[in-house]
Structures are given as structure tokens and as C-alpha cells.
Design an enzyme around this catalytic site. Structure first.
Site, PDB file in Angstrom:
ATOM      1  N   GLN A  47      -9.266   2.220   0.263  1.00 47.28           N
ATOM      2  CA  GLN A  47      -9.000   1.847  -1.565  1.00 47.28           C
ATOM      3  C   GLN A  47     -10.420   3.101  -2.183  1.00 47.28           C
ATOM      4  OE1 GLN A  47      -9.608  -1.733  -3.800  1.00 47.28           O
ATOM      5  NE2 GLN A  47      -7.149  -2.114  -3.626  1.00 47.28           N
TER       6      GLN A  47
ATOM      7  N   ASP B 287      -6.815  -8.265   4.589  1.00 47.07           N
ATOM      8  CA  ASP B 287      -6.021  -9.147   3.884  1.00 47.07           C
ATOM      9  C   ASP B 287      -4.610  -9.988   4.465  1.00 47.07           C
ATOM     10  OD1 ASP B 287      -5.879  -7.012   1.707  1.00 47.07           O
ATOM     11  OD2 ASP B 287      -4.306  -5.805   1.622  1.00 47.07           O
TER      12      ASP B 287
ATOM     13  N   ARG C  88     -12.456 -14.899  -1.081  1.00 43.74           N
ATOM     14  CA  ARG C  88     -11.487 -15.525  -0.419  1.00 43.74           C
ATOM     15  C   ARG C  88     -11.770 -16.657   0.972  1.00 43.74           C
ATOM     16  NH1 ARG C  88      -6.569 -11.199   0.257  1.00 43.74           N
ATOM     17  NH2 ARG C  88      -5.846 -11.195  -1.740  1.00 43.74           N
TER      18      ARG C  88
ATOM     19  N   ARG D 293     -13.435  -6.956 -10.435  1.00 47.02           N
ATOM     20  CA  ARG D 293     -13.975  -6.815  -9.199  1.00 47.02           C
ATOM     21  C   ARG D 293     -14.974  -5.547  -9.819  1.00 47.02           C
ATOM     22  NH1 ARG D 293      -8.274  -7.017  -5.970  1.00 47.02           N
ATOM     23  NH2 ARG D 293     -10.052  -6.826  -4.642  1.00 47.02           N
TER      24      ARG D 293
ATOM     25  N   SER E 235       0.654  -1.400   0.076  1.00 47.99           N
ATOM     26  CA  SER E 235       0.170   0.103  -0.089  1.00 47.99           C
ATOM     27  C   SER E 235       1.151   1.376  -0.363  1.00 47.99           C
ATOM     28  CB  SER E 235      -1.004   0.321   1.197  1.00 47.99           C
ATOM     29  OG  SER E 235      -2.104  -0.878   1.223  1.00 47.99           O
TER      30      SER E 235
ATOM     31  N   LYS F  10     -12.509  -9.806  -3.120  1.00 50.68           N
ATOM     32  CA  LYS F  10     -11.121  -9.270  -3.448  1.00 50.68           C
ATOM     33  C   LYS F  10     -10.642 -10.248  -4.454  1.00 50.68           C
ATOM     34  CE  LYS F  10     -10.801  -7.084  -0.083  1.00 50.68           C
ATOM     35  NZ  LYS F  10      -9.855  -5.423   0.501  1.00 50.68           N
TER      36      LYS F  10
ATOM     37  N   SER G 224     -13.730   1.047   2.942  1.00 44.19           N
ATOM     38  CA  SER G 224     -12.401   0.699   1.914  1.00 44.19           C
ATOM     39  C   SER G 224     -11.451   1.650   1.703  1.00 44.19           C
ATOM     40  CB  SER G 224     -13.160   0.251   0.424  1.00 44.19           C
ATOM     41  OG  SER G 224     -12.216   0.753  -0.171  1.00 44.19           O
TER      42      SER G 224
HETATM   43  C1  S3P Z   1      -5.595  -1.342   0.485  1.00 43.50           C
HETATM   44  C2  S3P Z   1      -6.432  -1.685   0.413  1.00 43.50           C
HETATM   45  C3  S3P Z   1      -7.389  -3.167   0.950  1.00 43.50           C
HETATM   46  C4  S3P Z   1      -6.568  -3.651   1.123  1.00 43.50           C
HETATM   47  C5  S3P Z   1      -5.685  -3.755  -0.430  1.00 43.50           C
HETATM   48  C6  S3P Z   1      -5.017  -2.788  -0.058  1.00 43.50           C
HETATM   49  C7  S3P Z   1      -4.873  -0.065  -0.133  1.00 43.50           C
HETATM   50  O1  S3P Z   1      -8.261  -2.728   0.043  1.00 43.50           O
HETATM   51  O2  S3P Z   1      -7.420  -5.231   0.979  1.00 43.50           O
HETATM   52  O3  S3P Z   1      -5.226  -5.426  -0.125  1.00 43.50           O
HETATM   53  O4  S3P Z   1      -3.196  -0.277  -0.643  1.00 43.50           O
HETATM   54  O5  S3P Z   1      -5.984   0.768   0.243  1.00 43.50           O
HETATM   55  P1  S3P Z   1     -10.116  -2.433   0.235  1.00 43.50           P
HETATM   56  O6  S3P Z   1      -9.681  -0.734   0.662  1.00 43.50           O
HETATM   57  O7  S3P Z   1     -10.588  -2.641  -1.145  1.00 43.50           O
HETATM   58  O8  S3P Z   1     -10.846  -2.824   1.503  1.00 43.50           O
END
Ligand code: S3P
Length: 736
Positions: A470, A616, A647, A423, A323, A643, A468
Site C-alpha cells: 500500500q 492477508d 490479527r 490504522r 487489490s 491490519k 507494504s
Molecule cells: C494491499 C496490501 C497489503 C494487504 C492489503 C491489500 C494492497 O497491505 O494487507 O489487504 O492492495 O496493496 P499492506 O501494504 O499494509 O501490507
């Protein structure tokens, strides 16, 4: 396989024609070979050396005998040869050729052959050859493993196409079909232009006054670059002239780029020079990788075989945080000045982000042993990429970029691999739309994502429907470009690397309770970033050492940002022995060495508030649950179903194969600890599933075979060797 041709007739007995004779002979594709060449001495020599059975005196004489005629003459000779051949051709004879340009050949076919004869002419281009020429260079294996492009036409006889394709396949080649005009354009760029440039460069140097001096000191680079200028001049003369429009278009495009490079050097624009060079080098590496994959017709899958290992001991550092690595490239690229990154994760996901910014004009040096130098272009300095951006397996790249690109003045299309194509993207496109952005997805709301530029953004207040990071990050990044304030409230805390790094780059971010606020219009200033070791990668070792008797392992420099440490909390609740040592701050992120010792684990109900903080790490936590005494129940984790794979289902399936009781639920799973058996499980191309089952192998009664593990490289390159170094026992095989 090929129906045997009674008599094969080859016109033109140079490298290409001679190789057709030798290859056909060695493959047993014909009973007899007759040949003709414009140079009368050649067919006699060919007959003497056994390359052909009989030399023909004329094209017409050959036409009267051959059941399949192969034209292997220089392109400009084709019309005359066809005109002479047409009246003499045997009834029903098949024809093919080897020319490097196809439209000019088909034009001559239309002019000289009768419609019936033309219907049996299958234009072909073997992508094989060498800079050597002449009959002496001919080889039986010239076509083996190489492509032959055929360019079918509307009036062609299907049986003729089939038979000629079979003939080329019989010589060992792979046959592909392409439209003739497209073939000529593609080959103009990939083959004709490089040859033209090689000839031109040698000729230019040879014309210099001190040419002896120049050639005396010419080093390997000159030799490599100009090797192909030793090819047959007559052949290339004909190719350049026969494929005139496409060669000229390619040359014009190239000259414009060369002029641009010249201007950059002339104007002391070092950034532009470096931009072109770094982008070109990365493209070449990417291209070579593609070639390698293509050569291994089916890209080899990777299978892990994990069996009981030793106690895990010693000290190790897992690769950099995924990240943080993504975000270092994104913020570094739109900052002012040069950002230096250390500990960058050289895994495919983060590299996809890096490449995307290169494609948008950012000069990025490295990565070189985790070090990257990003020449920031400022908030508004990105340029339109020349082609759609491909981000492979990386959800973080596509979702965060959706936000960042929504504020640009240009359009971008992004796509990824099979897993990414499934996704959900509406979770980002919908709120970004509320900010004024225009983003399109496929009908099912999945990639590709098309971001349309030039849509002014305005701040919004938004409460995330799912926890989330992300989505939160995509909105924050769009917020940098928006008018006014963007306020995002999250239902539960998620990783806050974007917020921390923005602050480190000097951009104000307010946090109050579960709400984050940013305002548009500030500036990012380049930073030095130390990427901590990834706790998500460390998690595999935290579980491995916990379940393996006698283990005592130190994981150094691991990021322990409180929004990421759910895995430690959950394992401790299960009875694990994990201590944090040497706690410190590195680049705004808390870091520590983690000492983990074997301890008996017991099942728990996983507290829901820990779910987003360990999102994760569940695949490997499920393995811990399988090794624990009693039942472990996970709820409130429906996100795991979207994911890199589902999973919950994929882990349940694998655990059941290994004899573990695992009951999937819509939002979680129930796992009963117990013995783990041997078996073969499928990772569905999900890196974390693959590594989780590799950990399960430690406690299994026999080997755990895990298929489809190539994607481990997306987040943890070098996993197997590091794991084995620590005491695990994982073998790797190509093929799945
Ligand atoms: C991440 C956020 C998570 C995580 C991913 C990396 C990030 O996803 O599962 O591996 O770097 O912001 P989500 O935002 O979908 O939970």
C-alpha cells in the site's frame, strides 16, 4: 413512559391533528381530548366519530381547558391562533406544534405568548404524513416508528421539554433535537423542495396544449415522481412561504444544477449527462441503504455458526481480487479512454474506491455482474468532490488515494469506519510529505486524512521501513504526478499489481532488484482488465479442503502472481497437496486453477521471506496450524497487529477459546496443533478473522459461533453460500 395528560387540546383536526388525537387515545396518553378547527364542521364530526371527546367553539375556549395544547394548523395561521390562545391559556399549560418549518413558529411564539408561556412551548415537527389530507385520513399509527424533531430554545423550561418529548414518544415516535435554523435548512432540501418540484411538474404538464394526451400516456415514472403533488395545497403553500429563505436557497442551488444538465444535453456533452445520472443513482442506492440501516435502529450484526461439514468437492470460483479491483478503478479513472473491467469484486472495499472516483467526476457504469466501464478523465481530469470521501473499512482505498490525490489541484478529506480510524497513516503521509505533498491526519497519525491540493510534487528516493504494497503503491501513484524520478526500494517483495497494471496502461515502470522507478509526465491509455479470482479469498478453501478428510476441490481462475502465493508455499511446507493447473496470463497477471486435496498437515517454522507474500492469509493459516501435527511458529509479522484488527491477538484469543494452545508474540505467534473445541469467538469486525474461524468449525467438536461477521462483505460477498455449496456447514443469524 409519559405522565398522563388530563386534558389534551388539539387545534386543527386534519390529517396531523386528527392522528395526534387517535394516537394519544390508543396510547392512553390522556384522559380527555378536546378539539377545535378553523372549519367549524370538523370538530363536530370529530366528536361524533369519537376522535375527540368535546368540540370547542373557539381557540380561547380550548385554551381554557387544555393541559397540553397541540397546534396542528397550517403554518401561516399560527400567529393568529397563538394571539387568540395566549390570554386564555391555563396556568402551567404545555404547548407543542406539528409545523414543517420551525423558525417562523418560534417567531410567532415570541410575539404572542408571554415569556412564561413561551418557556413551555416546545416546537416539534413529526416527520410523518401522507399525501392524503383531512380528518378521514387520520391514523392512530401515523407516528409509530417515525421521527419527531424538536427544536429547543434558550429560555425553555427543561421539564416542559422533557414532558413534551415524552408525549411524542408515547405516540410511538423517536424524538430528535435540532437547532431550528438547521432544521429549516435541512427540511427545505429534503422535503420542501421535492414537494415544490412535484407540484411544478404536474402544473407545467397540465398547462400544455395537449395535456389530455400527455396525461393519458404518463407512465409509472410520472406517477411515482408526482405522488406528493396530491398533498394538501394550503399546507404546502404555507410551508413554502413560511420557510422562504431556506426554500429559495435550495431552489436556486437546484436550478443551477438543472441548468447544468440542460447545458450538457444542449451541448451534446454525453459524458456530463452520464456523470450526473450514474452519480445520482449510486447516491440514491447509498441513501436507501442508510435508510434501511436506520430503520433497523441497531444495524443487525451477523453471526456465523460453523459446524462439521462434508468433504469439500467440485469446482468453484471465488470473487475477484480486491487489490486488482481497487487499482482497476484508480488507473482506469485517470487514463485516457474507456477502461472495461471484468470480474470486478463487488465487495464494499472496492466499491468504496469506485464511489470515491464517481464523487470526483468520473463516469463509471456498473458494476453489473463484475463488469465495470470507466470513462477515464486523464491524469489531470479529476474534479473536487462535493463532500469528504468516506471509504468505510478500506485501508487500500485511503492509502493509495492519499498518494494519487497528493498530486491534484484540489483538497480532499477522507475518513472511514471505526477500524480504519485506528490504522496508521503516517507511513504514507511522511514519505509523501518528502515529495512536497501536504497531508494532515488526526493527532495520532490515523484517519481522517486531509490532502491539500496544489502542492507540486518532486520525485524522491525512498526505502520503505516496512514491506507494504500500500505504501509502495501510494508513492508510485504520487510519482505519476511528480517532477523527475521516484525510486522506491522495498525491504522484501510485496504485491506488484500497481506496477504491472501501470505497464499494461502504457506507463513505463522500471524494476531492478528490490527497487521500482517511475517518472512523471506520461499518459495512461485505457485497457481491458480481467480481474483474477482473489487468492486471499481462495485461501479459506485451500485450508478448508486441506484439513477436511476426503476433500478434492478445484478453485478456478485464481491469481497466482508470485508476490501473492506465500499461502501456497506455506501450506505445501506443512504438507498440503496443492497443484496448479491450466496456468495462463490474464491482463498481465498470472492465473491458474488450483486443485487442493486433503492431506495431513504438520507444524513448521514459517520462513520470514514468505511473510509479506502471505500477509492477508495468516488468520486462516493459523487455523491450518491448529489442525497440524506439532508446533507452528510465525515470526517477523508485527504488521499483522495493524491490519483491520490486531490479527495476532484476536486470532490467539479465539483459538484459546476453542481450546487450542496459541501463544501470541510481539511479532508473531506459536500454535500447537490439537483438537478444536466448540465455542463463541469474536471477529472484531475483521472479515478475514470471521472467515478463518468459519473454516475452523469444520474440525471443531461442536459448533463454532462467530460474532460480528457483517464485514465479510468487504472482501468476500457471498462467502457463506459458496462455502456451503463446497461442503462446509455455516449457518447465519442476524444479531451479534
Ligand atoms: C494491499 C496490501 C497489503 C494487504 C492489503 C491489500 C494492497 O497491505 O494487507 O489487504 O492492495 O496493496 P499492506 O501494504 O499494509 O501490507
Amino acid at each position: 413512559m409519559t405522565a398522563r395528560v388530563p386534558t389534551l387540546g388539539v387545534i386543527g383536526l386534519g390529517l396531523m391533528g386528527g392522528s395526534v388525537c387517535r394516537a394519544a387515545r390508543s396510547a392512553g396518553s390522556c384522559d380527555r381530548i378536546v378539539g377545535f378547527d378553523l372549519d367549524v364542521a370538523v370538530p363536530l364530526a370529530a366528536q361524533q366519530s369519537g376522535v375527540i371527546d368535546a368540540a370547542c367553539e373557539s381557540v380561547a375556549a380550548l385554551g381554557a381547558e387544555a393541559d397540553l395544547v397541540v397546534l396542528a394548523v397550517p403554518l401561516l395561521a399560527v400567529p393568529a391562533v397563538l394571539a387568540e390562545l395566549a390570554p386564555a391559556l391555563r396556568e402551567g399549560a404545555l404547548l407543542t406544534d406539528t409545523g414543517s418549518a420551525k423558525q417562523s413558529v418560534l417567531l410567532a411564539v415570541g410575539e404572542s405568548l408571554s415569556p412564561g408561556q413561551a418557556a413551555r412551548f416546545v416546537a416539534a415537527h413529526p416527520i410523518a404524513g401522507s399525501e392524503q389530507s383531512g380528518l378521514d385520513a387520520a391514523r392512530a399509527d401515523l407516528f409509530a416508528g417515525h421521527k419527531v424533531i424538536v427544536t429547543p430554545t434558550a429560555g425553555q423550561q427543561r421539564e416542559a421539554l422533557q414532558a413534551v418529548c415524552d408525549f411524542w414518544r408515547g405516540l410511538g415516535s423517536e424524538v430528535l433535537e435540532m437547532e431550528a435554523g438547521h432544521h429549516d435548512e435541512v427540511l427545505a432540501l429534503t422535503s420542501h423542495l421535492p414537494h415544490l418540484l412535484a407540484y411544478a411538474l404536474v402544473d407545467a404538464l397540465a398547462g400544455e396544449k395537449d395535456n389530455r394526451e400527455i396525461f393519458r400516456y404518463a407512465a409509472g415514472g410520472f406517477r411515482d415522481f408526482t405522488r406528493i403533488a396530491s398533498s394538501d395545497p394550503l399546507m404546502w403553500h404555507d410551508i413554502f412561504r413560511s420557510n422562504r429563505p431556506a426554500v429559495l436557497a435550495g431552489l436556486d442551488q437546484f436550478m443551477a444544477r438543472l441548468q447544468n444538465l440542460r447545458d450538457a444535453i444542449d451541448g451534446n456533452d454525453g459524458d456530463e449527462v452520464l456523470r450526473v445520472l450514474t452519480r445520482a443513482r449510486a447516491s440514491r442506492e447509498y441513501f436507501l441503504r442508510l435508510l434501511e440501516e436506520r430503520e433497523n435502529a441497531e444495524p443487525p450484526g451477523v453471526t456465523f455458526i460453523s459446524s462439521a461439514g462434508k468433504p469439500l468437492a467440485g469446482s468453484l470460483r471465488v470473487p475477484g481480487d480486491k487489490s486488482v479491483s481497487h487499482r482497476s478503478i484508480m488507473l482506469g479513472s485517470i487514463a485516457e479512454g474507456i477502461t472495461e473491467v471484468e470480474g470486478f469484486l463487488e465487495g464494499e472495499d472496492a466499491l468504496a474506491t469506485l464511489q470515491a472516483f464517481r464523487e470526483m467526476g468520473v463516469v463509471i457504469e456498473g458494476p453489473n455482474q463484475g463488469r465495470v466501464r470507466i470513462h477515464g478523465v486523464g491524469l489531470h481530469g479529476l474534479r473536487p468532490p462535493r463532500a469528504p470521501i468516506y471509504v468505510g473499512n478500506s485501508g487500500t482505498s485511503i492509502r493509495l488515494l492519499a498518494g494519487l490525490l497528493a498530486g491534484q489541484k484540489f483538497d480532499v478529506e477522507m475518513s472511514g469506519d471505526e477500524s480504519l480510524a485506528r490504522r496508521p497513516m503516517r507511513r504514507v503521509t511522511e514519505p509523501l510529505g518528502r515529495m512536497g505533498a501536504s497531508l494532515l491526519t488526526a493527532e495520532n497519525g490515523c484517519p481522517p486524512v486531509r490532502v491539500q491540493g496544489n502542492h507540486p510534487l518532486h520525485g524522491i528516493e525512498y526505502t520503505l521501513p516496512v514491506a507494504s504494497a500500500q505504501v509502495k503503491s501510494a508513492l508510485i501513484l504520487a510519482g505519476l504526478y511528480a517532477d523527475g524520478e521516484t525510486r522506491i526500494t522495498e525491504p522484501a517483495p510485496t504485491r506488484d499489481h500497481t506496477e504491472r497494471m501501470l505497464q499494461a496502461f502504457g506507463w513505463p515502470v522500471e524494476r531492478s532488484g528490490s527497487t521500482v522507478t517511475v517518472r512523471g509526465g506520461a499518459t495512461l491509455r485505457a485497457q481491458h482488465i480481467e480481474v483474477p479470482a482473489d487468492i486471499s479469498s481462495a485461501a479459506f478453501f485451500l485450508v478448508a479442503a486441506s484439513i477436511q478428510e476426503g476433500s478434492d476441490l478445484l478453485l478456478t481462475g485464481v491469481g497466482v502472481n508470485p508476490t501473492r502465493t506465500g499461502v501456497i508455499d506455506i501450506l505445501r511446507l506443512m504438507g498440503a497437496s496443492i497443484t496448479l493447473q491450466n496456468e495462463r496470463l490474464a491482463g498481465g497477471e498470472p492465473v491458474a486453477d488450483l486443485r487442493v486435496r486433503h492431506a495431513p498437515l504438520h507444524g513448521i517454522e514459517i520462513p520470514q521471506e514468505l511473510v509479506p507474500l502471505a500477509i492477508d492469509e495468516f488468520p486462516v493459516l493459523f487455523v491450518a496450524a491448529a489442525c497440524a501435527q506439532g508446533e507452528t511458529l510465525l515470526t517477523g509479522a508485527e504488521e499483522l497487529r495493524v491490519k483491520e484488527s490486531d490479527r495476532i491477538q484476536v486470532m490467539a484469543d479465539g483459538l484459546q477459546i476453542l481450546g487450542v494452545t496459541a501463544e501470541p508474540r510481539p511479532d508473531g505467534i506459536l500454535i500447537r496443533g490439537g483438537p478444536i473445541g466448540a465455542g463463541t469467538v469474536i471477529s472484531h469486525g475483521d472479515h478475514r478473522i470471521a472467515m478463518a474461524f468459519a473454516v475452523a468449525g469444520l474440525r471443531a467438536r461442536g459448533p463454532v459461533i462467530i460474532e460480528n461477521c457483517a464485514n465479510v462483505a468487504t472482501s468476500f460477498p457471498g462467502f457463506v453460500s459458496l462455502a456451503n455449496q463446497a461442503g462446509m456447514h455455516i449457518g447465519m443469524e442476524e444479531g451479534s
